[in-house]
Design an enzyme around this catalytic site. Structure first.
Site, PDB file in Angstrom:
ATOM      1  N   GLU A 275       0.833  -1.211   0.000  1.00 19.82           N
ATOM      2  CA  GLU A 275       0.000   0.000   0.000  1.00 19.82           C
ATOM      3  C   GLU A 275       0.863   1.254   0.000  1.00 19.82           C
ATOM      4  O   GLU A 275       1.987   1.247   0.528  1.00 19.82           O
ATOM      5  CB  GLU A 275      -0.936   0.070   1.222  1.00 19.82           C
ATOM      6  CG  GLU A 275      -2.249  -0.670   1.067  1.00 19.82           C
ATOM      7  CD  GLU A 275      -2.166  -2.112   1.514  1.00 19.82           C
ATOM      8  OE1 GLU A 275      -3.159  -2.849   1.328  1.00 19.82           O
ATOM      9  OE2 GLU A 275      -1.105  -2.507   2.043  1.00 19.82           O
ATOM     10  N   THR A 276       0.329   2.313  -0.593  1.00 14.19           N
ATOM     11  CA  THR A 276       0.912   3.652  -0.537  1.00 14.19           C
ATOM     12  C   THR A 276      -0.154   4.606  -0.027  1.00 14.19           C
ATOM     13  O   THR A 276      -1.310   4.544  -0.443  1.00 14.19           O
ATOM     14  CB  THR A 276       1.410   4.093  -1.922  1.00 14.19           C
ATOM     15  OG1 THR A 276       2.466   3.222  -2.338  1.00 14.19           O
ATOM     16  CG2 THR A 276       1.925   5.524  -1.890  1.00 14.19           C
TER      17      THR A 276
END
Length: 327
Positions: free
Chosen positions: A45-46
């Site tokens: 995830e970012t």
């Protein structure tokens, strides 16, 4: 100017734990641009940090895998607020984040000198369906496990504190470490049971300081295996309490779980579960973090560049005053 951090969550040692990209000053970015950055970084995830759009929260954070936006993320929440604390030299404080799907979550910054830990209140646990025997058999085959590897304790069940996981307990560490999942089989089962993540754990850790030892697979959203999963450990804590698998003290359970050894990226998550009136279970997690790198994020999109500092976007920095915590 947008600042890009790569933060390793649930660890004090860079290049271990779970890597999360963090983009500060993300106002003006389109969904397509956020997805492109997440795909380029290729972390599970970012996080994209944005100014608030209402009075009920201090900051907005949106979370993207390399293929899609997700409602919330534990390790990327730790990463996002660690990056904010480091970049803006925030003191210990408590604040509220609003996710891209509108979830309001309380986050705490715990600063002790140079050490910054982040706490995330995941909220009330929601218990979904239990998998039937046929589904459990398919899950074990999809994980590369046998029927004899399954622990004889609670059910295999979907549990959520914001982003659901299928929880399944195996008999020991060797069974967990030996898993060789079939991504296509797990993706098919994800669509059937309505949950994208499979959180596999054991309580036979071989370490008195650790209650659980786990791995997590979510190929349906592009995550073959996640190193250390905050939104897996939170549901796990609630699951252990709800089914009486682990004794509580006055309705409270606090423990440490380890994940990521199989990927060479070990990390520890501190989990706290509190039983409220009516049996509601409130869950929070705490984790350390370390900076892997910091850089300026360039963009070839002229509108995105111009939008970063417009008055309508509350300026070029998301330095939102945080509520002081009574730590």
């Amino acid at each position: 100017m947008r600042i890009l951090y790569q933060v390793d969550a649930f660890t004090l040692t860079p290049f271990t734990g779970n890597a999360a990209g963090v983009v500060l000053e993300a106002q003006g970015m389109t969904d397509a641009e956020m997805l492109a950055v997440a795909r380029e970084l290729n972390n599970s995830e970012t996080a994209f940090v944005l100014p608030p759009d209402g009075s009920d929260h201090d900051v907005r954070v949106r979370f993207f895998t390399p293929t899609t936006e997700v409602p919330t993320c534990g390790h990327a929440t730790v990463g996002a607020h660690f990056a904010r604390a480091v970049e803006y030299d925030l003191p210990s404080c408590s604040l509220v984040q609003k996710t891209g799907t509108g979830l309001l979550q309380r986050v705490e910054v715990h600063r002790d000198g140079d050490r910054v830990r982040i706490g995330m209140h995941q909220g009330v646990a929601d218990f979904g369906p239990e998998l039937d025997r046929h589904q459990v058999d398919r899950l074990l085959r999809g994980l590369g496990a046998g029927a004899g590897d399954l622990a004889d304790n609670g059910p295999v069940q979907v549990v959520s504190t914001g982003h659901s996981k299928v929880l399944v307990e195996l008999r020991d560490r060797a069974a967990v470490d030996a898993l060789k999942p079939d991504p296509a089989a797990l993706t098919s089962l994800s669509h059937e049971v309505g949950s994208n993540g499979f959180f596999v754990f054991t309580r036979a850790t071989g370490d008195t300081g650790l209650l659980t030892w786990s791995r997590m697979f979510a190929p349906a959203i592009g995550i073959t295996e996640d190193p250390v999963t905050g939104n897996g450990h939170g549901p796990l804590g609630a699951y252990l309490v709800r089914h009486g698998i682990v004794p509580t003290l006055d309705g409270r359970l606090t423990f440490t779980g380890r994940q990521g050894e199989a990927m060479g990226r070990p990390g520890d998550v501190r989990v706290h579960v509190e039983t409220q009136h009516g049996g509601r279970l409130l869950v929070s997690i705490v984790g350390d973090a370390a900076t892997a790198f910091r850089a300026e994020l360039s963009s070839s999109h002229p509108q995105a560049k111009g939008a970063a500092g417009t008055a309508g976007d509350h300026g070029a920095r998301t330095t939102v005053p945080a509520r002081t915590s009574a730590e």
